[in-house]
Design an enzyme around this catalytic site. Structure first.
Site, PDB file in Angstrom:
ATOM      1  N   HIS A   8       0.816  -1.222   0.000  1.00 31.09           N
ATOM      2  CA  HIS A   8       0.000   0.000   0.000  1.00 31.09           C
ATOM      3  C   HIS A   8       0.846   1.267   0.000  1.00 31.09           C
ATOM      4  O   HIS A   8       0.318   2.374  -0.132  1.00 31.09           O
ATOM      5  CB  HIS A   8      -0.989  -0.005   1.174  1.00 31.09           C
ATOM      6  CG  HIS A   8      -0.386   0.243   2.520  1.00 31.09           C
ATOM      7  ND1 HIS A   8      -0.004  -0.765   3.371  1.00 31.09           N
ATOM      8  CD2 HIS A   8      -0.113   1.396   3.171  1.00 31.09           C
ATOM      9  CE1 HIS A   8       0.479  -0.251   4.484  1.00 31.09           C
ATOM     10  NE2 HIS A   8       0.415   1.065   4.399  1.00 31.09           N
ATOM     11  N   ASP A  35       0.020  -7.677   1.510  1.00 34.47           N
ATOM     12  CA  ASP A  35       0.527  -6.304   1.622  1.00 34.47           C
ATOM     13  C   ASP A  35       2.052  -6.286   1.708  1.00 34.47           C
ATOM     14  O   ASP A  35       2.625  -5.967   2.749  1.00 34.47           O
ATOM     15  CB  ASP A  35      -0.106  -5.625   2.843  1.00 34.47           C
ATOM     16  CG  ASP A  35       0.072  -4.112   2.817  1.00 34.47           C
ATOM     17  OD1 ASP A  35       0.539  -3.584   1.792  1.00 34.47           O
ATOM     18  OD2 ASP A  35      -0.259  -3.462   3.830  1.00 34.47           O
ATOM     19  N   GLN A  95       0.761   6.097  12.148  1.00 33.36           N
ATOM     20  CA  GLN A  95       0.864   6.657  10.804  1.00 33.36           C
ATOM     21  C   GLN A  95       2.332   6.952  10.465  1.00 33.36           C
ATOM     22  O   GLN A  95       3.042   7.576  11.234  1.00 33.36           O
ATOM     23  CB  GLN A  95       0.062   7.952  10.679  1.00 33.36           C
ATOM     24  CG  GLN A  95      -1.441   7.769  10.773  1.00 33.36           C
ATOM     25  CD  GLN A  95      -1.937   7.854  12.193  1.00 33.36           C
ATOM     26  OE1 GLN A  95      -1.398   8.577  13.011  1.00 33.36           O
ATOM     27  NE2 GLN A  95      -2.981   7.114  12.489  1.00 33.36           N
ATOM     28  N   GLY A  96       2.751   6.498   9.297  1.00 37.15           N
ATOM     29  CA  GLY A  96       4.129   6.707   8.875  1.00 37.15           C
ATOM     30  C   GLY A  96       5.041   5.532   9.133  1.00 37.15           C
ATOM     31  O   GLY A  96       6.189   5.521   8.706  1.00 37.15           O
ATOM     32  N   ASP A  97       4.536   4.514   9.821  1.00 36.91           N
ATOM     33  CA  ASP A  97       5.334   3.316  10.081  1.00 36.91           C
ATOM     34  C   ASP A  97       5.047   2.210   9.078  1.00 36.91           C
ATOM     35  O   ASP A  97       5.699   1.162   9.084  1.00 36.91           O
ATOM     36  CB  ASP A  97       5.075   2.805  11.502  1.00 36.91           C
ATOM     37  CG  ASP A  97       5.606   3.758  12.545  1.00 36.91           C
ATOM     38  OD1 ASP A  97       6.713   4.283  12.351  1.00 36.91           O
ATOM     39  OD2 ASP A  97       4.926   3.998  13.546  1.00 36.91           O
ATOM     40  N   SER A  98       4.048   2.411   8.226  1.00 39.72           N
ATOM     41  CA  SER A  98       3.699   1.424   7.214  1.00 39.72           C
ATOM     42  C   SER A  98       4.939   0.933   6.466  1.00 39.72           C
ATOM     43  O   SER A  98       5.828   1.717   6.132  1.00 39.72           O
ATOM     44  CB  SER A  98       2.738   2.031   6.184  1.00 39.72           C
ATOM     45  OG  SER A  98       1.437   2.108   6.675  1.00 39.72           O
TER      46      SER A  98
END
Length: 260
Positions: A73, A119, A206-209
């Site tokens: 993603h 993913d 958020q931002g660790d994906s």
């Protein structure tokens, strides 16, 4: 709602209106000093040399010295792509000492990825980065116990991205327990693995994906068992982080890397 949550994931690029429902990624704790993971602590320089920060606001790990393993993603379709910059070699993104920045040349996104499961993705770099790589699990042997997560993502739900790499430990959550939580009934067994505390407080955000979830193997070396994928909020009670189960896709990852 599950599809929406997974589409948003834990990317740093999510809009403000979406922050309440984006997934959680491995990050460090919220402390007095700037930190990138909720409930984590600052990582030492060189502690996790395989960690990579990607310019679109995601994390990743060096699968080889020229290929980064991240989340599907976080990237676009498979093909040539020179629009991504990978930063490695530092825990402080503003430090110029030891910082290595390399552009991408190609992206490979997991075949069949549509927002649910599968993913994972690979990014080929224009040149090798001379740093240690992170091996991936090829069996489910290490899919239990306590895991380490790390990243430059938000230190609180809805917060800003961080300057320093943070780390935290999170315990394995069984599929049955994870599915019992509100919003997690669609967990895909065999493709996703949950980790976190029932009480919350420690999580990716958020931002660790795309960043790795890893632990020690039988020989004491780091081994990657998950890729930060999605979750509900950040560090909420009864809302663990969900990670791509790397061992399920180990053969496909190896085959794809050989084609890049």
């Amino acid at each position: 709602m599950k599809t929406l949550l997974k589409a948003l994931k834990r990317c740093a690029v999510a809009g403000a209106a979406a922050l309440a429902v984006v997934s959680l990624q491995p990050v460090s704790a919220a402390q007095a000093a700037p930190a990138p993971v909720v409930g984590g602590t600052r990582a030492a320089q060189g502690e996790f040399p395989f960690m990579v920060r990607l310019s679109m606001g995601c994390g990743g790990a060096l699968y080889t010295q020229q290929i980064v393993l991240t989340a599907a993603h976080c990237v676009g379709a498979t093909g040539n792509n020179t629009g991504i910059t990978a930063t490695a070699g530092v825990v402080d993104l503003q430090s110029t000492t030891g910082r290595i920045q390399v552009r991408s040349t190609k992206v490979y996104r997991a075949p069949g990825y549509s927002g649910d499961g599968k993913d994972w993705a690979l990014i080929k770099l224009a040149q090798p980065i001379n740093l240690p790589t992170l091996k991936i699990a090829t069996t489910t042997q290490y899919n239990t116990g306590t895991f380490t997560v790390a990243g430059w993502g938000a230190a609180r739900e809805g917060g800003a991205q961080q300057r320093y790499l943070l780390k935290a430990d999170v315990p394995f959550v069984s599929d049955a327990t994870c599915r019992s939580y509100s919003g997690y009934s669609g967990l895909i067994a065999g493709e996703e693995i949950c980790a976190g505390y029932a009480a919350g407080g420690v999580d990716t955000c958020q931002g660790d994906s795309g960043g790795p979830m890893f632990r020690r193997d039988a020989a004491g070396a780091w081994i990657q068992v998950g890729i930060t994928s999605w979750g509900i909020g950040c560090a909420r009670p009864n809302a663990p982080g969900v990670y791509t189960e790397v061992s399920t896709f180990a053969s496909a990852i190896a085959s794809a890397a050989a084609t890049l």
